[in-house]
Design an enzyme around this catalytic site. Structure first.
Site, PDB file in Angstrom:
ATOM      1  N   GLY A   5       7.191   3.160  -4.482  1.00  0.00           N
ATOM      2  CA  GLY A   5       6.542   3.972  -5.525  1.00  0.00           C
ATOM      3  C   GLY A   5       7.029   5.415  -5.469  1.00  0.00           C
ATOM      4  O   GLY A   5       7.126   5.993  -4.397  1.00  0.00           O
ATOM      5  N   ARG A  66      11.516  -1.686  -5.952  1.00  0.00           N
ATOM      6  CA  ARG A  66      10.903  -2.515  -4.911  1.00  0.00           C
ATOM      7  C   ARG A  66      11.715  -3.798  -4.930  1.00  0.00           C
ATOM      8  O   ARG A  66      11.510  -4.654  -5.780  1.00  0.00           O
ATOM      9  CB  ARG A  66       9.431  -2.778  -5.233  1.00  0.00           C
ATOM     10  CG  ARG A  66       8.558  -1.536  -5.128  1.00  0.00           C
ATOM     11  CD  ARG A  66       7.104  -1.826  -5.406  1.00  0.00           C
ATOM     12  NE  ARG A  66       6.276  -0.658  -5.128  1.00  0.00           N
ATOM     13  CZ  ARG A  66       5.435  -0.110  -6.001  1.00  0.00           C
ATOM     14  NH1 ARG A  66       5.297  -0.618  -7.199  1.00  0.00           N
ATOM     15  NH2 ARG A  66       4.723   0.941  -5.670  1.00  0.00           N
ATOM     16  N   ASP A  97       5.482   2.545   3.696  1.00  0.00           N
ATOM     17  CA  ASP A  97       5.674   1.703   4.882  1.00  0.00           C
ATOM     18  C   ASP A  97       6.399   0.391   4.584  1.00  0.00           C
ATOM     19  O   ASP A  97       7.057  -0.164   5.474  1.00  0.00           O
ATOM     20  CB  ASP A  97       4.368   1.473   5.665  1.00  0.00           C
ATOM     21  CG  ASP A  97       3.186   1.158   4.785  1.00  0.00           C
ATOM     22  OD1 ASP A  97       3.373   1.072   3.557  1.00  0.00           O
ATOM     23  OD2 ASP A  97       2.081   0.997   5.323  1.00  0.00           O
ATOM     24  N   SER A  99       8.995   0.125   2.622  1.00  0.00           N
ATOM     25  CA  SER A  99      10.418   0.487   2.701  1.00  0.00           C
ATOM     26  C   SER A  99      10.828   0.670   4.158  1.00  0.00           C
ATOM     27  O   SER A  99      11.929   0.281   4.561  1.00  0.00           O
ATOM     28  CB  SER A  99      10.685   1.790   1.953  1.00  0.00           C
ATOM     29  OG  SER A  99      10.121   1.731   0.669  1.00  0.00           O
ATOM     30  N   THR A 120       3.975   8.863  -0.551  1.00  0.00           N
ATOM     31  CA  THR A 120       3.160   8.021  -1.433  1.00  0.00           C
ATOM     32  C   THR A 120       1.900   8.791  -1.779  1.00  0.00           C
ATOM     33  O   THR A 120       1.300   9.417  -0.890  1.00  0.00           O
ATOM     34  CB  THR A 120       2.757   6.671  -0.795  1.00  0.00           C
ATOM     35  OG1 THR A 120       1.700   6.099  -1.581  1.00  0.00           O
ATOM     36  CG2 THR A 120       2.270   6.789   0.635  1.00  0.00           C
ATOM     37  N   ASP A 122      -0.852   7.628  -2.228  1.00  0.00           N
ATOM     38  CA  ASP A 122      -2.025   6.971  -1.630  1.00  0.00           C
ATOM     39  C   ASP A 122      -2.452   7.613  -0.302  1.00  0.00           C
ATOM     40  O   ASP A 122      -3.590   7.444   0.121  1.00  0.00           O
ATOM     41  CB  ASP A 122      -1.734   5.487  -1.393  1.00  0.00           C
ATOM     42  CG  ASP A 122      -1.346   4.768  -2.682  1.00  0.00           C
ATOM     43  OD1 ASP A 122      -1.610   5.318  -3.768  1.00  0.00           O
ATOM     44  OD2 ASP A 122      -0.777   3.667  -2.601  1.00  0.00           O
ATOM     45  N   ASP A 124      -1.701   6.755   2.705  1.00  0.00           N
ATOM     46  CA  ASP A 124      -2.240   5.654   3.517  1.00  0.00           C
ATOM     47  C   ASP A 124      -1.234   5.127   4.547  1.00  0.00           C
ATOM     48  O   ASP A 124      -1.332   3.983   4.977  1.00  0.00           O
ATOM     49  CB  ASP A 124      -2.684   4.499   2.595  1.00  0.00           C
ATOM     50  CG  ASP A 124      -1.519   3.898   1.826  1.00  0.00           C
ATOM     51  OD1 ASP A 124      -0.421   4.483   1.817  1.00  0.00           O
ATOM     52  OD2 ASP A 124      -1.710   2.822   1.240  1.00  0.00           O
ATOM     53  N   ARG A 166      -4.476   2.467  -4.375  1.00  0.00           N
ATOM     54  CA  ARG A 166      -4.434   1.074  -3.897  1.00  0.00           C
ATOM     55  C   ARG A 166      -5.720   0.758  -3.119  1.00  0.00           C
ATOM     56  O   ARG A 166      -6.780   0.882  -3.687  1.00  0.00           O
ATOM     57  CB  ARG A 166      -3.188   0.857  -3.041  1.00  0.00           C
ATOM     58  CG  ARG A 166      -2.474  -0.444  -3.349  1.00  0.00           C
ATOM     59  CD  ARG A 166      -1.266  -0.619  -2.492  1.00  0.00           C
ATOM     60  NE  ARG A 166      -0.087  -0.007  -3.072  1.00  0.00           N
ATOM     61  CZ  ARG A 166       0.713  -0.584  -3.960  1.00  0.00           C
ATOM     62  NH1 ARG A 166       0.475  -1.805  -4.358  1.00  0.00           N
ATOM     63  NH2 ARG A 166       1.763   0.042  -4.438  1.00  0.00           N
ATOM     64  N   ARG A 238     -18.626   6.765 -20.412  1.00  0.00           N
ATOM     65  CA  ARG A 238     -17.229   6.463 -20.737  1.00  0.00           C
ATOM     66  C   ARG A 238     -16.425   6.326 -19.453  1.00  0.00           C
ATOM     67  O   ARG A 238     -16.704   7.007 -18.465  1.00  0.00           O
ATOM     68  CB  ARG A 238     -16.602   7.597 -21.564  1.00  0.00           C
ATOM     69  CG  ARG A 238     -17.222   7.794 -22.934  1.00  0.00           C
ATOM     70  CD  ARG A 238     -16.815   6.687 -23.895  1.00  0.00           C
ATOM     71  NE  ARG A 238     -17.274   6.928 -25.242  1.00  0.00           N
ATOM     72  CZ  ARG A 238     -18.494   6.645 -25.706  1.00  0.00           C
ATOM     73  NH1 ARG A 238     -19.387   6.120 -24.898  1.00  0.00           N
ATOM     74  NH2 ARG A 238     -18.809   6.894 -26.953  1.00  0.00           N
ATOM     75  N   GLN A 246      -1.042  10.278 -12.519  1.00  0.00           N
ATOM     76  CA  GLN A 246      -1.226  10.830 -11.158  1.00  0.00           C
ATOM     77  C   GLN A 246       0.066  10.846 -10.359  1.00  0.00           C
ATOM     78  O   GLN A 246       0.184  11.538  -9.355  1.00  0.00           O
ATOM     79  CB  GLN A 246      -2.246   9.986 -10.386  1.00  0.00           C
ATOM     80  CG  GLN A 246      -3.634  10.027 -10.972  1.00  0.00           C
ATOM     81  CD  GLN A 246      -4.484   8.849 -10.508  1.00  0.00           C
ATOM     82  OE1 GLN A 246      -5.189   8.952  -9.535  1.00  0.00           O
ATOM     83  NE2 GLN A 246      -4.422   7.734 -11.210  1.00  0.00           N
TER      84      GLN A 246
HETATM   85  O1  F6P Z   1       1.331   3.156  -4.127  1.00  0.00           O
HETATM   86  C1  F6P Z   1       1.327   4.051  -5.194  1.00  0.00           C
HETATM   87  C2  F6P Z   1       0.606   3.449  -6.390  1.00  0.00           C
HETATM   88  O2  F6P Z   1       0.644   4.404  -7.434  1.00  0.00           O
HETATM   89  C3  F6P Z   1      -0.827   2.993  -6.121  1.00  0.00           C
HETATM   90  O3  F6P Z   1      -1.752   4.040  -6.075  1.00  0.00           O
HETATM   91  C4  F6P Z   1      -1.040   2.041  -7.263  1.00  0.00           C
HETATM   92  O4  F6P Z   1      -2.020   1.081  -6.945  1.00  0.00           O
HETATM   93  C5  F6P Z   1       0.314   1.395  -7.405  1.00  0.00           C
HETATM   94  O5  F6P Z   1       1.270   2.281  -6.820  1.00  0.00           O
HETATM   95  C6  F6P Z   1       0.733   1.118  -8.817  1.00  0.00           C
HETATM   96  O6  F6P Z   1       1.916   0.406  -8.753  1.00  0.00           O
HETATM   97  P1  F6P Z   1       2.922   0.255  -9.972  1.00  0.00           P
HETATM   98  O7  F6P Z   1       3.564   1.580 -10.187  1.00  0.00           O
HETATM   99  O8  F6P Z   1       3.847  -0.799  -9.520  1.00  0.00           O
HETATM  100  O9  F6P Z   1       2.080  -0.131 -11.151  1.00  0.00           O
END
Ligand code: F6P
Length: 314
Positions: A5, A66, A97, A99, A120, A122, A124, A166, A238, A246
């Protein structure tokens, strides 16, 4: 190379890794489209032309992927032959991780040392407090939620904002605190809707006119929480799923500076003869840990952050 990502900060990391490598007497190359580019041999010298004008750009100018093919030995062999042909003996991979594990296998197969720079939104990746792209993503979320607050207040509505991440609630928790959200649901904290309803009822009695809830995508609660706000709280509600906005945007100053520091640490690790290391930032200092060790560490969000957010989940 950048892989997995995309995240803001990848471009300044590419630029500074290549420029610092040159300073250290190396001859840097750029791999385009991540693991796929390694297999296909989409590799170019890191010329000044390729490295200029990229620092401020979001995403990755090198492209990312990926690649499932990299799981197969025959394609990893092809990748190795491409590197051999060009005399490339070390890799810096900027990514997540997944990669790093792929390159760890590559190292086991062909002995090509690599240094991984965590990137990333995330946040994480086990072993590091910070991954490139997080600060930019948080500022993007902050800006969006501030805008949503304007309309929520003007119309006396409840808003649920779903953030990415995620399975990790870091983005949701940090942005809930930074934007002053009333509610925050994340996978790391057990929530109690009855107690939230009671608290909101009291606040409404005292004049609260609108409501903001931030929900991590990992909870899968976006739609049901919005319905609940309608039904249980009696508010016009809503849902805004922020989505891939993001992941974009020009890297913040923090992400740019962190990118420089991660990049220097990666080149230094390779120069020092380290083989399959991830560069980590822990308690304010940079270091490196073997990818094998990362596999044994379970990622945990900072306990202080969780504690600060508990009051928003019940
Ligand atoms: O890991 C980064 C991320 O943006 C996550 O927050 C999200 O769940 C996922 O990738 C979205 O993946 P894609 O870009 O393949 O839709």
């Amino acid at each position: 190379m950048t892989s997995g990502g995309d995240a803001a900060g990848m471009n300044p990391a590419v630029k500074s890794a290549a420029e610092y490598a040159k300073k250290c007497g190396m001859e840097p190359y750029l791999v385009e489209w991540g693991l796929r580019g390694l297999i296909e041999g989409w590799i170019h010298a890191a010329t000044s032309e390729r490295l200029s004008g990229i620092l401020h750009r979001g995403g990755t100018v090198l492209g990312s992927s990926r690649s499932k093919r990299f799981f197969e030995y025959q394609f990893r062999k092809k990748a190795f032959e491409n590197l051999e042909k060009m005399g490339i003996s070390k890799l810096v991979v900027i990514g997540g991780d997944g990669s790093f594990s792929a390159l760890n296998q590559f190292h086991a197969d062909f002995g090509v040392p690599f240094a991984g720079i965590p990137a990333t939104i995330d946040n994480d990746i086990p072993g590091t407090d910070y991954c490139l792209g997080v600060d930019t993503a948080l500022n993007m979320i902050r800006q969006s939620v501030d805008c949503i607050r304007d309309t929520a207040a003007s119309f006396s509505r409840a808003f649920v904002v779903e953030t990415m991440g995620r399975h990790c609630g870091y983005l949701a928790m940090t942005s809930a605190l930074a934007t002053g959200a009333e509610i925050c649901l994340v996978p790391e904290i057990k929530y109690d809707l009855d107690s939230i309803a009671e608290k909101m009822r009291l606040e409404k009695e005292q004049g609260r006119r609108y409501l903001l809830a931030i929900v991590a995508e990992g909870t899968g609660m976006g739609e049901s929480l919005t319905r609940w706000m309608n039904d249980a709280l009696g508010m016009d509600a809503r849902l805004t799923v922020l989505g891939h906005v993001q992941r974009g945007g020009s890297p913040t100053v923090y992400d740019r500076i962190m990118a420089f520091k991660f990049a220097v640490a990666a080149i230094d690790a390779l120069s020092a003869g380290k083989t399959n290391q991830v560069i980590v930032f822990r308690d304010g200092t940079f270091g490196n840990i073997a990818i094998g060790e990362i596999a044994d560490i379970k990622h945990r969000v900072d306990a202080n952050l969780i504690e600060l957010c508990e009051g928003l989940s019940r």
